[in-house]
Design an enzyme around this catalytic site. Structure first.
Site, PDB file in Angstrom:
ATOM      1  N   ASP A 124       0.509  -4.697   6.982  1.00  0.00           N
ATOM      2  CA  ASP A 124      -0.164  -3.846   7.971  1.00  0.00           C
ATOM      3  C   ASP A 124      -1.611  -4.250   8.275  1.00  0.00           C
ATOM      4  O   ASP A 124      -2.295  -3.565   9.033  1.00  0.00           O
ATOM      5  CB  ASP A 124      -0.096  -2.374   7.542  1.00  0.00           C
ATOM      6  CG  ASP A 124       1.275  -1.777   7.808  1.00  0.00           C
ATOM      7  OD1 ASP A 124       2.163  -2.513   8.278  1.00  0.00           O
ATOM      8  OD2 ASP A 124       1.468  -0.569   7.546  1.00  0.00           O
ATOM      9  N   HIS A 152       1.290   3.890   2.114  1.00  0.00           N
ATOM     10  CA  HIS A 152       1.629   4.658   3.317  1.00  0.00           C
ATOM     11  C   HIS A 152       3.141   4.918   3.328  1.00  0.00           C
ATOM     12  O   HIS A 152       3.921   4.115   2.808  1.00  0.00           O
ATOM     13  CB  HIS A 152       1.191   3.926   4.578  1.00  0.00           C
ATOM     14  CG  HIS A 152      -0.304   3.947   4.774  1.00  0.00           C
ATOM     15  ND1 HIS A 152      -0.936   3.246   5.776  1.00  0.00           N
ATOM     16  CD2 HIS A 152      -1.284   4.599   4.091  1.00  0.00           C
ATOM     17  CE1 HIS A 152      -2.244   3.469   5.713  1.00  0.00           C
ATOM     18  NE2 HIS A 152      -2.481   4.281   4.695  1.00  0.00           N
ATOM     19  N   HIS A 197       0.886  -1.159   0.000  1.00  0.00           N
ATOM     20  CA  HIS A 197       0.000   0.000   0.000  1.00  0.00           C
ATOM     21  C   HIS A 197       0.925   1.209   0.000  1.00  0.00           C
ATOM     22  O   HIS A 197       2.145   1.046   0.094  1.00  0.00           O
ATOM     23  CB  HIS A 197      -0.968  -0.006   1.187  1.00  0.00           C
ATOM     24  CG  HIS A 197      -0.334   0.029   2.554  1.00  0.00           C
ATOM     25  ND1 HIS A 197       0.615  -0.886   2.958  1.00  0.00           N
ATOM     26  CD2 HIS A 197      -0.490   0.876   3.610  1.00  0.00           C
ATOM     27  CE1 HIS A 197       0.984  -0.614   4.202  1.00  0.00           C
ATOM     28  NE2 HIS A 197       0.343   0.457   4.621  1.00  0.00           N
ATOM     29  N   HIS A 247       5.027  -4.761  12.141  1.00  0.00           N
ATOM     30  CA  HIS A 247       5.523  -3.743  13.062  1.00  0.00           C
ATOM     31  C   HIS A 247       5.528  -4.264  14.504  1.00  0.00           C
ATOM     32  O   HIS A 247       4.983  -3.634  15.407  1.00  0.00           O
ATOM     33  CB  HIS A 247       4.657  -2.477  12.954  1.00  0.00           C
ATOM     34  CG  HIS A 247       4.682  -1.811  11.602  1.00  0.00           C
ATOM     35  ND1 HIS A 247       5.860  -1.509  10.929  1.00  0.00           N
ATOM     36  CD2 HIS A 247       3.691  -1.360  10.805  1.00  0.00           C
ATOM     37  CE1 HIS A 247       5.573  -0.905   9.776  1.00  0.00           C
ATOM     38  NE2 HIS A 247       4.267  -0.810   9.669  1.00  0.00           N
ATOM     39  N   ASP A 292       5.630   4.651   5.203  1.00  0.00           N
ATOM     40  CA  ASP A 292       6.652   3.718   5.701  1.00  0.00           C
ATOM     41  C   ASP A 292       6.770   2.470   4.828  1.00  0.00           C
ATOM     42  O   ASP A 292       7.446   1.508   5.197  1.00  0.00           O
ATOM     43  CB  ASP A 292       6.385   3.327   7.169  1.00  0.00           C
ATOM     44  CG  ASP A 292       5.006   2.731   7.375  1.00  0.00           C
ATOM     45  OD1 ASP A 292       4.033   3.223   6.772  1.00  0.00           O
ATOM     46  OD2 ASP A 292       4.893   1.746   8.150  1.00  0.00           O
ATOM     47  N   HIS A 293       6.123   2.497   3.656  1.00  0.00           N
ATOM     48  CA  HIS A 293       6.199   1.362   2.728  1.00  0.00           C
ATOM     49  C   HIS A 293       6.635   1.777   1.326  1.00  0.00           C
ATOM     50  O   HIS A 293       6.759   0.931   0.452  1.00  0.00           O
ATOM     51  CB  HIS A 293       4.846   0.633   2.676  1.00  0.00           C
ATOM     52  CG  HIS A 293       4.454   0.057   4.007  1.00  0.00           C
ATOM     53  ND1 HIS A 293       4.633  -1.267   4.339  1.00  0.00           N
ATOM     54  CD2 HIS A 293       3.950   0.652   5.125  1.00  0.00           C
ATOM     55  CE1 HIS A 293       4.230  -1.478   5.591  1.00  0.00           C
ATOM     56  NE2 HIS A 293       3.814  -0.327   6.090  1.00  0.00           N
ATOM     57  N   HIS A 335      -6.987  -1.673   6.383  1.00  0.00           N
ATOM     58  CA  HIS A 335      -5.931  -0.737   6.785  1.00  0.00           C
ATOM     59  C   HIS A 335      -5.770   0.324   5.700  1.00  0.00           C
ATOM     60  O   HIS A 335      -5.616   1.508   5.984  1.00  0.00           O
ATOM     61  CB  HIS A 335      -4.627  -1.499   7.005  1.00  0.00           C
ATOM     62  CG  HIS A 335      -3.441  -0.626   7.283  1.00  0.00           C
ATOM     63  ND1 HIS A 335      -3.273   0.026   8.489  1.00  0.00           N
ATOM     64  CD2 HIS A 335      -2.385  -0.284   6.517  1.00  0.00           C
ATOM     65  CE1 HIS A 335      -2.155   0.732   8.435  1.00  0.00           C
ATOM     66  NE2 HIS A 335      -1.594   0.567   7.252  1.00  0.00           N
TER      67      HIS A 335
HETATM   68 ZN   LIG Z   1       3.245   0.273   8.030  1.00  0.00          ZN
END
Ligand SMILES: [Zn+2]
Length: 268
Positions: A207, A98, A96, A252, A100-101, A185
């Site tokens: 996630d 976001h 996805h 995470h 942090d990806h 998510h």
């Molecule tokens: Zn994440």
């Protein structure tokens, strides 16, 4: 035939409040959690699932997440530990979009890019509560232009090649490497199932379930577009793990992450 190998590329860590990690459940307080990307060596080529976060972007836009990232924890740094460079990766998949990806997408202008069809539109026009999640648009010049994002929101330069192949539903990327559609998510969120010839499969929740406790309690993170879909996706992951006899790995979860193989160690 070469057997499939999976390497986890350590991407450093971030901090969230416990009530964000475990939505409406907590306990509150700072939780430091890992960020990593998944490199799959397959006879059909090298696939990279996600690209971590960009340190400068986080410091500029979300400094309260207190990033810690060494040089070895950047995408080029983590690949270098394996004697590889970004050019050695043929396909980049984003679970996805976001921040942090997607932070390292800019290192792969040459690679074929794959994401869920609905993620780009969502990154361009997120719900108001998703704006920070989708704050790093350096993965796509078109997306950044479309958002008309201020320069301040943008870190780094956009990838030259930011054309994605949009896919839907579950999809087999290569034999034994399957993206599992787990929305909630994010609108187009993917988990990942990898099958091997000599060990049990690994189901990466990504996630859809930040931690083992999240899945056990069906308690998703507070970041989501549809929490009801999120719970359905968690139930589906549990079922799939059972059905395939798969080992579950979480995106995470610091406690579990410490036991995961990283660096030059691998699964396969
Ligand atoms: Zn994440």
């Amino acid at each position: 035939m070469t057997d499939t190998k999976v390497f986890l590329l350590d991407g450093g860590s971030l901090v969230l409040d416990g009530y964000h990690v475990f939505w409406n459940r907590g306990p509150g307080g700072e939780v430091r959690f890992p960020v990593y990307s998944i490199l799959i060596e397959h006879r059909d080529g090298r696939f990279l699932i996600d690209t971590g976060y960009d340190y400068d972007h986080v410091m500029k836009v979300l400094p309260f997440e207190k990033p810690i990232q060494s040089k070895e924890q950047t995408i080029p740094g983590a690949l270098a530990l394996l004697g590889l460079a970004p050019k050695d990766v043929g396909v980049v998949v984003n679970s996805h979009f976001h921040f942090d990806h997607v932070g390292g997408n800019k290192f792969f202008p040459h690679a074929k890019k794959i994401c869920h069809r609905d993620e780009i539109a969502q990154a361009i026009t997120p719900q108001p509560f998703e704006v920070l999640g989708y704050s790093d648009l350096s993965f796509s010049k078109q997306a950044a232009d479309a958002r008309n994002a201020s320069q301040q929101l943008l870190a780094g330069t956009s990838a030259d090649n930011s054309t994605f192949e949009g896919v839907t539903g579950d999809i087999e990327l290569a034999k034994g490497v399957t993206l599992i559609f787990t929305p909630g998510h994010a609108i187009g969120h993917y988990s990942l199932l990898v099958e091997f010839s000599n060990r049990k499969p690994i189901l990466f929740t990504i996630d859809a379930s930040y931690t083992q406790k999240s899945l056990e309690t069906l308690c998703q993170a507070s970041f989501h577009v549809d929490p009801v879909q999120g719970v359905a996706s968690m139930r589906r992951l549990k079922q799939l793990a059972e059905q395939h006899g798969a080992e579950l790995m979480y995106s995470h979860d610091m406690e579990n992450y410490k036991t995961y193989r990283t660096g030059t160690e691998f699964y396969g």
